[in-house]
Design an enzyme around this catalytic site. Structure first.
Site, PDB file in Angstrom:
ATOM      1  N   SER A 124       0.819  -1.217   0.000  1.00 40.79           N
ATOM      2  CA  SER A 124       0.000   0.000   0.000  1.00 40.79           C
ATOM      3  C   SER A 124       0.853   1.266   0.000  1.00 40.79           C
ATOM      4  CB  SER A 124      -0.899   0.035   1.242  1.00 40.79           C
ATOM      5  OG  SER A 124      -1.603  -1.164   1.360  1.00 40.79           O
ATOM      6  N   SER A 130      -6.840   0.619  -1.976  1.00 47.10           N
ATOM      7  CA  SER A 130      -7.679  -0.386  -2.644  1.00 47.10           C
ATOM      8  C   SER A 130      -7.188  -0.622  -4.072  1.00 47.10           C
ATOM      9  CB  SER A 130      -9.136   0.081  -2.672  1.00 47.10           C
ATOM     10  OG  SER A 130      -9.605   0.280  -1.356  1.00 47.10           O
ATOM     11  N   THR A 156       2.616  -2.734   8.490  1.00 43.11           N
ATOM     12  CA  THR A 156       2.664  -3.433   9.769  1.00 43.11           C
ATOM     13  C   THR A 156       4.101  -3.886  10.023  1.00 43.11           C
ATOM     14  OG1 THR A 156       0.387  -4.136   9.528  1.00 43.11           O
ATOM     15  CG2 THR A 156       1.755  -5.435  11.039  1.00 43.11           C
ATOM     16  N   GLU A 238      -3.310 -14.437   2.897  1.00 42.31           N
ATOM     17  CA  GLU A 238      -3.398 -13.337   3.877  1.00 42.31           C
ATOM     18  C   GLU A 238      -4.844 -13.173   4.350  1.00 42.31           C
ATOM     19  OE1 GLU A 238      -2.216  -9.461   2.413  1.00 42.31           O
ATOM     20  OE2 GLU A 238      -2.691  -8.494   4.315  1.00 42.31           O
ATOM     21  N   GLN A 332     -22.471  -4.342  24.602  1.00 43.91           N
ATOM     22  CA  GLN A 332     -23.867  -4.121  25.004  1.00 43.91           C
ATOM     23  C   GLN A 332     -24.243  -5.009  26.196  1.00 43.91           C
ATOM     24  OE1 GLN A 332     -25.177  -1.669  23.513  1.00 43.91           O
ATOM     25  NE2 GLN A 332     -27.222  -1.694  24.388  1.00 43.91           N
ATOM     26  N   GLY A 335     -22.960  -3.534  29.242  1.00 43.04           N
ATOM     27  CA  GLY A 335     -23.507  -2.209  29.559  1.00 43.04           C
ATOM     28  C   GLY A 335     -22.390  -1.190  29.721  1.00 43.04           C
ATOM     29  N   GLU A 363     -15.664  -3.552   1.083  1.00 40.82           N
ATOM     30  CA  GLU A 363     -16.187  -3.205  -0.247  1.00 40.82           C
ATOM     31  C   GLU A 363     -15.379  -3.924  -1.328  1.00 40.82           C
ATOM     32  OE1 GLU A 363     -15.474  -0.912   2.167  1.00 40.82           O
ATOM     33  OE2 GLU A 363     -17.563  -0.597   2.731  1.00 40.82           O
TER      34      GLU A 363
HETATM   35  C1  LIG Z   1      -3.521  -1.159  10.750  1.00 37.04           C
HETATM   36  C2  LIG Z   1      -3.270  -1.377   9.292  1.00 37.04           C
HETATM   37  C3  LIG Z   1      -2.251  -2.249   8.909  1.00 37.04           C
HETATM   38  C4  LIG Z   1      -1.967  -2.425   7.541  1.00 37.04           C
HETATM   39  N1  LIG Z   1      -0.908  -3.223   7.180  1.00 37.04           N
HETATM   40  C5  LIG Z   1      -0.501  -3.228   5.884  1.00 37.04           C
HETATM   41  C6  LIG Z   1       0.717  -3.873   5.508  1.00 37.04           C
HETATM   42  O1  LIG Z   1       1.402  -4.498   6.338  1.00 37.04           O
HETATM   43  N2  LIG Z   1       1.112  -3.812   4.200  1.00 37.04           N
HETATM   44  C7  LIG Z   1       0.377  -3.150   3.249  1.00 37.04           C
HETATM   45  O2  LIG Z   1       0.790  -3.121   2.101  1.00 37.04           O
HETATM   46  N3  LIG Z   1      -0.796  -2.520   3.578  1.00 37.04           N
HETATM   47  C8  LIG Z   1      -1.236  -2.532   4.872  1.00 37.04           C
HETATM   48  N4  LIG Z   1      -2.400  -1.872   5.216  1.00 37.04           N
HETATM   49  C9  LIG Z   1      -3.137  -1.137   4.187  1.00 37.04           C
HETATM   50  C10 LIG Z   1      -4.518  -1.666   3.871  1.00 37.04           C
HETATM   51  O3  LIG Z   1      -4.427  -2.825   3.097  1.00 37.04           O
HETATM   52  C11 LIG Z   1      -5.290  -0.519   3.208  1.00 37.04           C
HETATM   53  O4  LIG Z   1      -5.594   0.402   4.238  1.00 37.04           O
HETATM   54  C12 LIG Z   1      -6.547  -0.973   2.512  1.00 37.04           C
HETATM   55  O5  LIG Z   1      -6.228  -1.735   1.389  1.00 37.04           O
HETATM   56  C13 LIG Z   1      -7.445   0.202   2.102  1.00 37.04           C
HETATM   57  O6  LIG Z   1      -6.733   1.194   1.432  1.00 37.04           O
HETATM   58  P1  LIG Z   1      -6.892   2.728   1.880  1.00 37.04           P
HETATM   59  O7  LIG Z   1      -6.708   2.756   3.352  1.00 37.04           O
HETATM   60  O8  LIG Z   1      -5.993   3.548   1.057  1.00 37.04           O
HETATM   61  O9  LIG Z   1      -8.397   3.084   1.595  1.00 37.04           O
HETATM   62  P2  LIG Z   1      -9.027   3.581   0.171  1.00 37.04           P
HETATM   63  O10 LIG Z   1      -8.605   2.648  -0.893  1.00 37.04           O
HETATM   64  O11 LIG Z   1      -8.783   5.020   0.010  1.00 37.04           O
HETATM   65  O12 LIG Z   1     -10.568   3.346   0.449  1.00 37.04           O
HETATM   66  C14 LIG Z   1     -11.384   4.273   1.176  1.00 37.04           C
HETATM   67  C15 LIG Z   1     -12.824   3.774   1.138  1.00 37.04           C
HETATM   68  O13 LIG Z   1     -13.282   3.726  -0.227  1.00 37.04           O
HETATM   69  C16 LIG Z   1     -13.742   2.409  -0.533  1.00 37.04           C
HETATM   70  N5  LIG Z   1     -13.431   2.095  -1.920  1.00 37.04           N
HETATM   71  C17 LIG Z   1     -12.249   2.190  -2.580  1.00 37.04           C
HETATM   72  N6  LIG Z   1     -12.367   1.764  -3.829  1.00 37.04           N
HETATM   73  C18 LIG Z   1     -13.651   1.353  -3.994  1.00 37.04           C
HETATM   74  C19 LIG Z   1     -14.399   0.799  -5.071  1.00 37.04           C
HETATM   75  N7  LIG Z   1     -13.835   0.542  -6.268  1.00 37.04           N
HETATM   76  N8  LIG Z   1     -15.697   0.514  -4.870  1.00 37.04           N
HETATM   77  C20 LIG Z   1     -16.287   0.745  -3.678  1.00 37.04           C
HETATM   78  N9  LIG Z   1     -15.644   1.279  -2.609  1.00 37.04           N
HETATM   79  C21 LIG Z   1     -14.339   1.573  -2.776  1.00 37.04           C
HETATM   80  C22 LIG Z   1     -13.002   1.508   0.425  1.00 37.04           C
HETATM   81  O14 LIG Z   1     -13.664   0.278   0.604  1.00 37.04           O
HETATM   82  C23 LIG Z   1     -12.985   2.363   1.694  1.00 37.04           C
HETATM   83  O15 LIG Z   1     -14.225   2.245   2.342  1.00 37.04           O
HETATM   84  C24 LIG Z   1      -2.740  -1.732   6.569  1.00 37.04           C
HETATM   85  C25 LIG Z   1      -3.782  -0.894   6.979  1.00 37.04           C
HETATM   86  C26 LIG Z   1      -4.030  -0.699   8.304  1.00 37.04           C
HETATM   87  C27 LIG Z   1      -5.140   0.257   8.685  1.00 37.04           C
END
Ligand SMILES: Cc1cc2nc3c(=O)[nH]c(=O)nc-3n(C[C@H](O)[C@H](O)[C@H](O)COP(=O)(O)OP(=O)(O)OC[C@H]3O[C@@H](n4cnc5c(N)ncnc54)[C@H](O)[C@@H]3O)c2cc1C
Length: 383
Positions: A124, A130, A156, A238, A332, A335, A363
């Site tokens: 990411s 996404s 992570t 994963e 819940q 409480g 999603e």
């Molecule tokens: C605690 C934590 C640990 C993580 N660890 C790792 C790691 O070790 N390595 C790594 O590579 N990544 C890691 N991630 C990243 C994680 O995989 C991403 O946060 C995730 O894939 C979502 O990407 P984003 O946060 O950029 O959200 P976005 O992609 O910006 O999405 C925002 C919202 O839009 C929605 N959305 C996006 N596209 C669409 C679509 N086409 N249709 C409908 N809805 C959509 C999403 O579902 C979400 O609700 C980690 C994330 C967290 C929070």
């Protein structure tokens, strides 16, 4: 699913270890956002860190079912530790074991399997979550090195890791993606700020920054530009194993709240006598059992080579939503006490919420499932 005797023994061993070594400080680690590195060599000596890795490289040579069961056991006491364990054992070690060369495996896997080094995986980016294939981190070949530039986000184990499996673009097309093995000591590599999170607070997360980072050519995994298929395959295991963490959070929240319902009295009787409390207890149990059965079935699919994206996504989606709801129900049932940090159920719920986002959001899971089913009926390119 009825698990094998070997799997039962593994569950028993990991349950005892988790209760003794991981559970006692779980709440204080969450509160102080601290990572307990000393747990890793202990997990290494039990053979958990390279759970799917060949014995020749220091692993235990077990299957995806085993890895998923271990995630549940650790997740039931400390989901943060389970998440860091998953990034290390599945995203880094398992991935390298499946896709790396003999020389790469010999060099890195023993250190990862023993816990001497901590690992992670970086896909990411700040602008590509996404839409993972939209990544911007670039690697250019110059002589006997690749030069990496870009920033990875949400990694992570970023703040504590010595080794990362990193994806980067090596060509102009969307699918020109390659994998590189990065050591913390490589010139041009640095760790960005640690992120402060709602849950999974004892699992450290950060940016990784590459500024003309020099990577020896022998640290390219497989052929240049051909990583998309193994990136996707690794996402399947994963997603199944992270569903194990959801199951652990749910089981812990369910067991704690059910016991509480036998102890707390209102109107002269234990809460468990009230039918609306009984409904939540029954729903929690049923949802957890259904999720566990689906998760283990999907882990079996991986072990038998029927490794479909829709199965991994289905169990990850179901388990993630289930665990958050079970956590909310548990709060819940308790409480006002459930809403405080004196009781562990709010932590289970906060941790469970991550599984609705990490490793692909709910999603995106729905998109993967629906697209795969639609493609099957209406051709490969229509969706
Ligand atoms: C605690 C934590 C640990 C993580 N660890 C790792 C790691 O070790 N390595 C790594 O590579 N990544 C890691 N991630 C990243 C994680 O995989 C991403 O946060 C995730 O894939 C979502 O990407 P984003 O946060 O950029 O959200 P976005 O992609 O910006 O999405 C925002 C919202 O839009 C929605 N959305 C996006 N596209 C669409 C679509 N086409 N249709 C409908 N809805 C959509 C999403 O579902 C979400 O609700 C980690 C994330 C967290 C929070």
């Amino acid at each position: 699913m009825i698990i094998s005797k070997d799997h039962e023994l593994l569950v028993q061993t990991v349950r005892e270890f988790s209760q003794k070594e991981i559970a006692p400080e779980a709440a204080s680690r969450d509160e102080s956002e601290s990572f307990d590195r000393s747990l890793f060599p202990k997990m290494g000596s039990m053979g958990l860190l390279g759970i799917t890795v060949d014995e020749a490289f220091g692993g235990s040579q077990m299957d995806a079912v085993a890895a998923t069961l271990v995630m549940e056991e650790i997740g039931a006491v400390c989901a943060s530790t389970a998440l860091s364990y998953l990034a290390h054992s599945i995203l880094a070690a398992h991935n390298l074991h499946i896709n790396g060369s003999e020389a790469q495996k010999k060099k890195y896997l023993p250190k990862l399997c023993s816990g001497e080094w901590i690992g992670g995986m970086a896909m990411s980016e700040p602008e590509a979550g996404s839409d993972a294939l939209g990544m911007a981190t670039k690697a250019e070949k110059k002589g006997d090195r690749y030069i990496l530039n870009g920033t990875k986000m949400w990694i992570t184990n970023g703040p504590v890791g010595e080794f990362f499996l990193v994806y980067a673009k090596t060509g102009p097309k969307k699918r020109d993606i390659s994998t590189f093995l990065i050591e913390k000591s490589f010139k041009g590599f640095s760790v960005g700020k640690k992120l402060h999170k709602l849950g999974m607070r004892a699992s450290p997360t950060s940016e990784l920054i590459f500024e003309n980072c020099e990577v020896p050519v022998e640290n390219l995994v497989g052929a240049e530009g051909e990583s998309v298929s193994h990136m996707m395959r690794n996402l399947n295991i994963e997603r199944v194993t992270i569903a194990g963490i959801s199951n652990g959070c749910a089981r812990a929240a369910h067991e704690y709240s059910t016991k509480y319902a036998t102890e707390r009295k209102q109107f002269g009787q234990a809460l468990g006598h009230f039918q609306m409390i009984q409904k939540m207890i029954a729903d929690n149990y049923t949802q957890y059992r259904a999720s566990r059965a689906l998760t283990l079935e999907c882990a079996q699919y991986i072990d038998s080579g029927q490794d479909l994206g829709r199965n991994a996504s289905a169990c990850k989606l179901f388990a993630a939503e289930m665990a958050t709801q079970v956590g909310l129900n548990a709060i819940q049932i308790l409480g006002g006490y459930g809403y405080t940090k004196e009781y562990p159920v709010e932590r289970f719920m906060r941790d469970a919420k991550l599984m609705e986002i990490g490793a692909g959001t709910n999603e995106v899971m729905r998109l993967v499932i629906a697209r795969e089913l639609l493609k099957e009926i209406d051709g490969q390119n229509a969706w």
